[in-house]
Design an enzyme around this catalytic site. Structure first.
Site, PDB file in Angstrom:
ATOM      1  N   ASP A  80      38.912  42.975  31.139  1.00 20.59           N
ATOM      2  CA  ASP A  80      38.585  44.346  31.509  1.00 20.59           C
ATOM      3  C   ASP A  80      37.247  44.769  30.904  1.00 20.59           C
ATOM      4  O   ASP A  80      36.894  44.342  29.804  1.00 20.59           O
ATOM      5  CB  ASP A  80      39.700  45.277  31.011  1.00 20.59           C
ATOM      6  N   ASN A 106      34.109  45.070  32.877  1.00 19.88           N
ATOM      7  CA  ASN A 106      32.890  44.642  33.569  1.00 19.88           C
ATOM      8  C   ASN A 106      32.077  45.832  34.089  1.00 19.88           C
ATOM      9  O   ASN A 106      30.851  45.869  33.955  1.00 19.88           O
ATOM     10  CB  ASN A 106      33.225  43.728  34.750  1.00 19.88           C
ATOM     11  N   HIS A 136      30.334  42.034  36.840  1.00 22.51           N
ATOM     12  CA  HIS A 136      31.190  40.925  37.266  1.00 22.51           C
ATOM     13  C   HIS A 136      30.428  39.594  37.192  1.00 22.51           C
ATOM     14  O   HIS A 136      30.989  38.570  36.777  1.00 22.51           O
ATOM     15  CB  HIS A 136      31.701  41.169  38.686  1.00 22.51           C
ATOM     16  N   LEU A 194      44.626  21.318  29.817  1.00 23.53           N
ATOM     17  CA  LEU A 194      44.884  22.746  29.946  1.00 23.53           C
ATOM     18  C   LEU A 194      45.143  23.130  31.396  1.00 23.53           C
ATOM     19  O   LEU A 194      44.423  22.687  32.299  1.00 23.53           O
ATOM     20  CB  LEU A 194      43.676  23.531  29.422  1.00 23.53           C
TER      21      LEU A 194
END
Length: 245
Positions: free
Chosen positions: A19, A21, A36, A130
């Site tokens: 959160d 951007n 972004h 991952l």
């Protein structure tokens, strides 16, 4: 700071609400899409940092179902950026043995974004490191509703009895089936809410909130969050004495 980490207590699964951007771009006097674009470095740092630390699952809240209501130009810019970013990051994921997966209503994505996502998932599917999970066109309430519909359909078809519905059965009908619940959830930008993210899965997750805006998030912030997590006692409803024994 990294040397302070207890390598035996690294969270297996970390979820992040990325959160800030838009606010980051506003501070720069630029349009929201500028923020972004500059968030890509933060995404890469989070992925590589988690991978280097031995995290097994990393879920990034990339685009919510509510985000579709944002201005058309911003949504179109985000989708174009998503396509470009996924394409550019596949070589990094292949080099680092990272698997890409997704949760959410990906059928609602534009064809270009959908096709790029599917291609990346297929290319990385045989990797063993991952697992990077992108939450795209996702919300917790949407997920719970979809799970309820699937279960109701099975009951209607006679494949499942009402009395056999348990927490485990319900979890098996979520988007995250076969994925362990997060031990740690990080939210950037100083907001203190979970914003319809993994509502079922965060039941016993440790929450870490940081004022850092997402484009400024780096590996050191990830390490700080894990250090905070390692200071906590995870009791799951038990007493501290029970946990210690």
């Amino acid at each position: 700071m990294k040397e302070e980490l207890d390598r035996n207590r690294i969270p297996r699964h970390i979820a992040i609400i990325m959160d800030g951007n838009g606010r980051w771009a506003k501070k720069k006097g630029a349009m929201r899409i500028f923020g972004h674009h500059h968030a890509i470095k933060a995404v890469r740092d989070a992925i590589e940092g988690a991978n280097n630390l031995g995290v097994k699952y990393l879920t990034l809240f990339s685009f919510s179902t509510e985000n579709w209501s944002r201005p058309k130009d911003e949504v179109e810019g985000l989708m174009a950026l998503l396509v470009k970013t996924i394409a550019n990051e596949v070589p990094m994921m292949m080099k680092n043995n990272i698997i890409m997966d997704s949760i959410g209503d990906i059928d609602s994505l534009p064809p270009s974004a959908y096709n790029q996502l599917i291609e990346a998932k297929e290319k990385t599917s045989k990797n063993t490191g991952l697992k990077l999970i992108l939450a795209l066109s996702y919300s917790g309430q949407w997920e719970l509703t979809q799970a309820a519909k699937r279960i109701a359909q099975k009951v209607s078809d006679g494949k499942l009895k009402v009395e056999d519905i348990s927490q485990e059965v319900f979890a098996d009908h979520l988007e995250t089936r076969n994925i362990p619940d997060p031990e740690l959830m990080i939210r950037t930008s100083g907001e203190f809410r979970i914003s319809n993210f993994l509502l079922w899965q965060l039941a016993y997750t440790e929450l870490h909130f940081t004022p850092v805006l997402w484009p400024d998030f780096r590996e050191k912030h990830l390490i700080a969050a894990i250090l905070d997590y390692q200071k906590r006692e995870r009791r799951f409803g038990k007493t501290g004495e029970q946990v210690k024994s």
